[in-house]
Scaffold this active site. Structure first.
Site, PDB file in Angstrom:
ATOM      1  N   ILE A  81       0.935  -1.118   0.162  1.00 21.89           N
ATOM      2  CA  ILE A  81       0.106   0.282  -0.005  1.00 21.89           C
ATOM      3  C   ILE A  81       0.429   1.055   0.060  1.00 21.89           C
ATOM      4  CG2 ILE A  81      -0.341   0.109   2.909  1.00 21.89           C
ATOM      5  CD1 ILE A  81      -3.234   1.047   1.992  1.00 21.89           C
ATOM      6  N   CYS A  82       0.016   2.003  -0.790  1.00 18.29           N
ATOM      7  CA  CYS A  82       0.332   3.224  -0.437  1.00 18.29           C
ATOM      8  C   CYS A  82       2.406   3.751  -1.127  1.00 18.29           C
ATOM      9  CB  CYS A  82       0.756   4.702   1.012  1.00 18.29           C
ATOM     10  SG  CYS A  82       1.585   5.615   0.903  1.00 18.29           S
ATOM     11  N   GLY A  83       3.416   3.696   0.010  1.00 13.86           N
ATOM     12  CA  GLY A  83       5.178   3.899  -0.980  1.00 13.86           C
ATOM     13  C   GLY A  83       5.244   3.031  -1.454  1.00 13.86           C
TER      14      GLY A  83
ATOM     15  N   THR B 265       4.080   0.539  -3.171  1.00  8.63           N
ATOM     16  CA  THR B 265       3.992   0.027  -4.650  1.00  8.63           C
ATOM     17  C   THR B 265       4.992   0.539  -5.244  1.00  8.63           C
ATOM     18  OG1 THR B 265       2.674   1.952  -4.609  1.00  8.63           O
ATOM     19  CG2 THR B 265       1.182   0.082  -3.755  1.00  8.63           C
TER      20      THR B 265
ATOM     21  N   ALA C 139      -2.775  -0.913  -3.214  1.00  8.96           N
ATOM     22  CA  ALA C 139      -3.701  -0.141  -3.221  1.00  8.96           C
ATOM     23  C   ALA C 139      -2.924   1.545  -2.667  1.00  8.96           C
ATOM     24  CB  ALA C 139      -4.911  -0.085  -1.699  1.00  8.96           C
TER      25      ALA C 139
END
Length: 204
Positions: free
Chosen positions: A105-107, A109, A156
């Protein structure tokens, strides 16, 4: 709810990790009977963005895909500030190669994008231009969605911790069908009617 619970779920922890992004996921996995084990760069304590001091259960070098049901990678400032977390992205590759799922999720990715793990999988993140800045080759597979699952990998953005959890529960079979939908509607949409569905499911 699936009554069969297997190996532990491993949550990566590192300095500047985003506290809010994985709380729904780990809380309800634990309620479903999964052990949650934290994995740090070493066994030394780390500190989250919110100032929480976390003592990892094990070091990344001691983590093996065959001992895990899932690897969860939260966002963190360090994903974009340095290469310090690149070993976690390489571990994600080892998990996926072994057929063990990964949720980022977030960074995180962006870290997986740099590792090439999003080049051939449908995925999402905070924004398409955020991942494009990594120079990865998977821009054509970017999906404008709250969360995406493809090839054993969940992705996400930082504003979608509930959708992130939903995809994890679906992948592991923790909740299914109308129960999964009700869980999402309750925690994402504050839909009071969804609570009754969950209560009925718990009573079965």
């Amino acid at each position: 709810m699936n009554g069969s619970v297997g190996k532990p779920v491993h949550l990566a922890v590192y300095d500047t990790l985003a506290d809010w992004e994985t709380g729904h996921t780990t809380a309800y996995l634990a309620r479903a009977g999964y052990g949650i084990r934290t994995v740090g760069p070493s066994r030394e304590p780390v500190v989250s963005i919110g100032g929480l001091r976390i003592q990892p259960d094990l070091a990344l070098g001691d983590l093996r895909p065959e001992d895990s049901s899932l690897l969860i990678l939260p966002g963190a400032d360090l994903w974009d500030a340095s290469d310090d977390l690149a070993p976690f992205a390489r571990t994600a590759r080892a998990f996926l190669d072994a057929g063990v799922p990964v949720a980022a999720i977030c960074g995180a990715t962006a870290g997986l994008a740099r590792e090439g793990l999003l080049d051939d999988r449908a995925h999402t993140s905070a924004a398409s231009f955020y991942l494009a800045a990594t120079g990865y080759a998977g821009a054509g597979r970017y999906v404008e969605a709250d969360a995406v699952t493809d090839g054993g990998l969940i992705t996400a953005g930082p504003t979608e911790p509930v959708a992130f959890a939903r995809e994890v529960f679906r992948l592991l079979g923790v909740y299914e069908g109308e129960v999964l939908d009700a869980w999402y509607r309750l925690y994402h949409d504050s839909d009071a009617e969804a609570y009754a569905v969950l209560q009925q499911a718990r009573a079965r």
